[in-house]
Design a protein around this motif. Structure first.
Motif, PDB file in Angstrom:
ATOM      1  N   TRP A 120      -5.131  -7.098   1.123  1.00  0.00           N
ATOM      2  CA  TRP A 120      -3.714  -7.388   0.994  1.00  0.00           C
ATOM      3  C   TRP A 120      -3.472  -8.092  -0.337  1.00  0.00           C
ATOM      4  O   TRP A 120      -4.396  -8.645  -0.941  1.00  0.00           O
ATOM      5  CB  TRP A 120      -3.205  -8.221   2.162  1.00  0.00           C
ATOM      6  N   LEU A 131       7.446  -0.213   1.115  1.00  0.00           N
ATOM      7  CA  LEU A 131       7.735  -0.724   2.447  1.00  0.00           C
ATOM      8  C   LEU A 131       8.648   0.236   3.200  1.00  0.00           C
ATOM      9  O   LEU A 131       8.464   0.481   4.402  1.00  0.00           O
ATOM     10  CB  LEU A 131       8.389  -2.103   2.354  1.00  0.00           C
ATOM     11  N   THR A 153      -2.355  -8.294  11.889  1.00  0.00           N
ATOM     12  CA  THR A 153      -1.313  -8.403  12.913  1.00  0.00           C
ATOM     13  C   THR A 153      -0.790  -9.824  13.092  1.00  0.00           C
ATOM     14  O   THR A 153       0.283 -10.018  13.668  1.00  0.00           O
ATOM     15  CB  THR A 153      -1.855  -7.901  14.272  1.00  0.00           C
ATOM     16  N   GLY A 192       6.731   3.191   4.500  1.00  0.00           N
ATOM     17  CA  GLY A 192       5.684   2.880   5.452  1.00  0.00           C
ATOM     18  C   GLY A 192       4.296   2.864   4.844  1.00  0.00           C
ATOM     19  O   GLY A 192       3.307   2.638   5.548  1.00  0.00           O
ATOM     20  N   LEU A 195       3.207   0.642   2.876  1.00  0.00           N
ATOM     21  CA  LEU A 195       2.794  -0.752   2.939  1.00  0.00           C
ATOM     22  C   LEU A 195       3.582  -1.466   4.025  1.00  0.00           C
ATOM     23  O   LEU A 195       4.701  -1.041   4.372  1.00  0.00           O
ATOM     24  CB  LEU A 195       3.036  -1.452   1.590  1.00  0.00           C
ATOM     25  N   VAL A 196       3.020  -2.549   4.520  1.00  0.00           N
ATOM     26  CA  VAL A 196       3.725  -3.384   5.505  1.00  0.00           C
ATOM     27  C   VAL A 196       3.635  -4.831   5.038  1.00  0.00           C
ATOM     28  O   VAL A 196       2.702  -5.217   4.337  1.00  0.00           O
ATOM     29  CB  VAL A 196       3.109  -3.253   6.908  1.00  0.00           C
ATOM     30  N   GLU A 197       4.624  -5.625   5.435  1.00  0.00           N
ATOM     31  CA  GLU A 197       4.578  -7.049   5.107  1.00  0.00           C
ATOM     32  C   GLU A 197       3.620  -7.770   6.049  1.00  0.00           C
ATOM     33  O   GLU A 197       3.529  -7.432   7.231  1.00  0.00           O
ATOM     34  CB  GLU A 197       5.971  -7.668   5.195  1.00  0.00           C
ATOM     35  N   VAL A 198       2.911  -8.761   5.492  1.00  0.00           N
ATOM     36  CA  VAL A 198       1.882  -9.436   6.289  1.00  0.00           C
ATOM     37  C   VAL A 198       2.047 -10.955   6.309  1.00  0.00           C
ATOM     38  O   VAL A 198       1.161 -11.656   6.764  1.00  0.00           O
ATOM     39  CB  VAL A 198       0.472  -9.073   5.769  1.00  0.00           C
ATOM     40  N   ARG A 254      -2.672  -0.335  -1.738  1.00  0.00           N
ATOM     41  CA  ARG A 254      -2.292   0.840  -0.963  1.00  0.00           C
ATOM     42  C   ARG A 254      -3.504   1.522  -0.341  1.00  0.00           C
ATOM     43  O   ARG A 254      -3.425   2.106   0.740  1.00  0.00           O
ATOM     44  CB  ARG A 254      -1.525   1.835  -1.841  1.00  0.00           C
ATOM     45  N   ALA A 269      -1.856  -2.304   3.288  1.00  0.00           N
ATOM     46  CA  ALA A 269      -1.825  -0.982   3.905  1.00  0.00           C
ATOM     47  C   ALA A 269      -1.858  -1.150   5.421  1.00  0.00           C
ATOM     48  O   ALA A 269      -2.535  -2.054   5.930  1.00  0.00           O
ATOM     49  CB  ALA A 269      -3.022  -0.165   3.436  1.00  0.00           C
ATOM     50  N   PRO A 270      -1.134  -0.307   6.171  1.00  0.00           N
ATOM     51  CA  PRO A 270      -1.119  -0.448   7.629  1.00  0.00           C
ATOM     52  C   PRO A 270      -2.512  -0.414   8.245  1.00  0.00           C
ATOM     53  O   PRO A 270      -2.786  -1.120   9.219  1.00  0.00           O
ATOM     54  CB  PRO A 270      -0.282   0.760   8.084  1.00  0.00           C
ATOM     55  N   GLY A 271      -3.404   0.363   7.647  1.00  0.00           N
ATOM     56  CA  GLY A 271      -4.737   0.509   8.218  1.00  0.00           C
ATOM     57  C   GLY A 271      -5.604  -0.730   8.096  1.00  0.00           C
ATOM     58  O   GLY A 271      -6.701  -0.780   8.679  1.00  0.00           O
TER      59      GLY A 271
END
Length: 291
Positions: A228, A240, A173, A243, A245-248, A223, A167-169
């Motif tokens: 992750w 994805l 990074t 938005g 979810l994001v790839e990490v 989610r 999840a983006p939150g």
């Protein structure tokens, strides 16, 4: 030649877990079921079932349980063809949860519509489904095991591609934050998240590990930001794109090769299902290069 009534008694004991339950299923007395199993043990010279709770087949018993089920399947198949009966054969199968939630059900739909077949699908880890074949519990399975189980054919069907997502939150990074972040896994022996991220970083994974052993629940946990995790690309794509979810792992992926293993018997429903599985997998799975 083994006595079919004795084989049926052994299979019923293993399927139901007790001589008493097997007797009810076969409309016999428990002593009659016990006598048939003992007679079969005398013929083979081996103990075929452990008298535990529940009863389980020994290694020798597993071979005869598989034989019993193969005989029953061929008899049912022949009976349906000769008498053109509308009865539905039921095929016991095994598949991993990620295949069931992405592509495998489509193969079942196609085969069921074509052959009028019913399915009894056991969901287990892709590394363990071959054991169900060895035990004679299922007629076919989606598995990572390429070497054919005795009495089975093994067909490579492609690879299921996994992506590491969050999840983006969760605030991942870089590889440092990825290694320290909490992660989710499907079960205690689920190595896919760690294997995937190992392609992106050599850092030790120090974050908390959450185990969520349910297909929808696992995705929901990711989610929700619990951690992750690694999910099939077929499932990840829409999340994805939206938005959610994001790839990490820097866009890296992990391909897990799958095989379709099935009994070597001339069963029309099983042949139809195999054709549907191979065709559906060709559409949805990643093709592997031949070495």
């Amino acid at each position: 030649m083994y006595d079919r009534a004795q084989l049926a008694a052994l299979s019923a004991v293993v399927d139901t877990g007790s001589f008493e339950s097997a007797a009810r299923e076969l409309h016999l007395t428990p002593s009659a079921v016990s006598q048939r199993v003992r007679s079969l043990e005398n013929v083979t010279g081996a103990v075929l079932v452990r008298r535990t709770r529940p009863c389980v087949a020994t290694s020798a018993g597993e071979h005869l349980v598989r034989l019993a089920r193969q005989v029953a399947e061929l008899e049912a198949d022949t009976e349906a063809v000769l008498h053109q009966r509308g009865t539905h054969a039921t095929l016991p199968l095994a598949a991993n949860a990620d295949s069931v939630s992405t592509w495998f059900v489509e193969a079942l739909r196609v085969a069921g519509a074509e052959a009028g077949t019913a399915f009894d699908v056991r969901v287990d880890d892709e590394n363990h489904t071959a054991a169900l074949l060895r035990a004679g519990a299922v007629m076919a399975a989606v598995t990572t095991a390429g070497e054919a189980v005795q009495g089975c054919r093994s067909v490579p069907i492609g690879a299921l591609r996994y992506r590491a997502v969050a999840a983006p939150g969760l605030g991942i990074t870089d590889t440092r934050s990825l290694a320290a972040a909490p992660r989710a896994r499907f079960h205690a022996s689920d190595e896919i998240p760690a294997r995937l991220v190992a392609k992106a970083t050599t850092r030790a994974l120090t974050g908390a590990v959450h185990t969520v052993s349910a297909g929808d629940g696992y995705l929901a946990a990711i989610r929700a930001g619990l951690g992750w995790g690694a999910i099939p690309e077929l499932l990840a794509a829409e999340h994805l794109a939206s938005g959610a979810l994001v790839e990490v792992a820097g866009g890296r992926h992990l391909d897990v090769p799958l095989h379709w293993q099935h009994w070597r018997i001339a069963s029309a429903p099983l042949t139809t299902l195999t054709e549907a599985v191979v065709a559906t997998a060709r559409t949805h799975l990643v093709r592997q290069r031949r070495r």
